[in-house]
Write an enzyme that holds these catalytic residues in place. Structure first.
Site, PDB file in Angstrom:
ATOM      1  N   HIS A  64      -1.960  -7.191   1.935  1.00 49.64           N
ATOM      2  CA  HIS A  64      -2.790  -7.399   0.746  1.00 49.64           C
ATOM      3  C   HIS A  64      -2.893  -8.883   0.415  1.00 49.64           C
ATOM      4  CE1 HIS A  64      -4.220  -6.234  -3.417  1.00 49.64           C
ATOM      5  NE2 HIS A  64      -3.751  -7.456  -3.649  1.00 49.64           N
ATOM      6  N   GLU A  65      -1.746  -9.538   0.314  1.00 48.47           N
ATOM      7  CA  GLU A  65      -1.740 -10.957  -0.062  1.00 48.47           C
ATOM      8  C   GLU A  65      -2.324 -11.834   1.037  1.00 48.47           C
ATOM      9  OE1 GLU A  65      -1.196 -12.023  -2.993  1.00 48.47           O
ATOM     10  OE2 GLU A  65      -0.524 -10.103  -3.785  1.00 48.47           O
TER      11      GLU A  65
ATOM     12  N   HIS B 263      -6.135 -11.920   0.876  1.00 53.13           N
ATOM     13  CA  HIS B 263      -6.683 -12.848  -0.125  1.00 53.13           C
ATOM     14  C   HIS B 263      -6.775 -14.262   0.448  1.00 53.13           C
ATOM     15  CE1 HIS B 263      -6.863 -10.146  -3.475  1.00 53.13           C
ATOM     16  NE2 HIS B 263      -5.560  -9.959  -3.569  1.00 53.13           N
TER      17      HIS B 263
END
Length: 222
Positions: free
Chosen positions: A18-19, A22
């Site tokens: 997820h991170e 980004h």
């Protein structure tokens, strides 16, 4: 140890990807802040926040809170460095939940190989995949809640006209406190009053269940 492996592995993968998503999308769109700080990484140690990833979920679990959540160390993004800040802010914010939806689909597709493994390995993999499906959908749906600093709040700010987006953006410093109030304090107060005030928790739970059912149908598991 068995119980730990079937939960910790899916959680670490979900948060890390997820991170990293980004930071990777921000890099593609002109901001190399996360790239230079080596935050576009699949190393979970780069993304774990001691309080948000470990202590907060643990405390909520011990307190039997009505909704369990946590957060990772946010990937730094300089929105002014993006080539088209308003549009690209939406794309960077959406990258995290999109990655979790993709991981949920991959986990569901991998259910089809479980039957080809020996019984012990098949059970372990099936438990991991089930938890991966749930965790990734929960993480995606939760992060799409339209409140800064969550991804849904950033998407909302980028999509709204500037005059309306500005007051929403100013909520960001108080966003986590508002969430704790909506998800934990309000339901606990309602329990004392004999009233069900877990409205946000119910909406998130229903949304999560609906998305899981869609993923299962699309991957031939329903």
């Amino acid at each position: 140890m068995y119980l730990a492996t079937i939960w910790i592995i899916p959680v670490i993968i979900a948060i890390t990807f997820h991170e990293a998503a980004h930071g990777f999308v921000a890099h593609l769109l002109g901001d190399d802040t996360a790239w230079r700080l080596v935050r576009v990484s699949f190393n979970p140690l780069k993304h774990i926040d001691p309080f948000g990833t470990v202590l907060l979920p643990g405390m909520l679990l011990l307190l039997h809170a009505p909704f369990l959540f946590g957060y990772a160390k946010p990937v730094p993004v300089n929105f002014r460095a993006l080539r088209n800040p308003r549009r690209d802010m939406v794309l960077v914010a959406a990258a995290g939940p999109a990655m979790n939806f993709a991981l949920a689909v991959v986990a569901a597709l991998m259910f089809h190989i479980v039957g080809f493994l020996p019984a012990t390995g098949a059970q372990w993999l099936a438990e991991n995949l089930k938890n991966a499906l749930i965790i990734n959908v929960v993480l995606a749906v939760f992060n799409l809640f339209p409140l800064p600093p969550l991804d849904g709040g950033r998407i909302l700010v980028g999509a709204l006209p500037p005059a309306v987006a500005a007051p929403v953006a100013r909520l960001e410093p108080y966003g986590m406190l508002i969430l704790i109030g909506l998800l934990i304090v309000l339901p606990m107060l309602g329990a004392q009053l004999g009233v069900d005030l877990s409205i946000v928790s119910h909406v998130l739970a229903v949304s999560t269940g609906a998305v899981i059912n869609v993923v299962l149908h699309l991957t031939g598991n329903a």
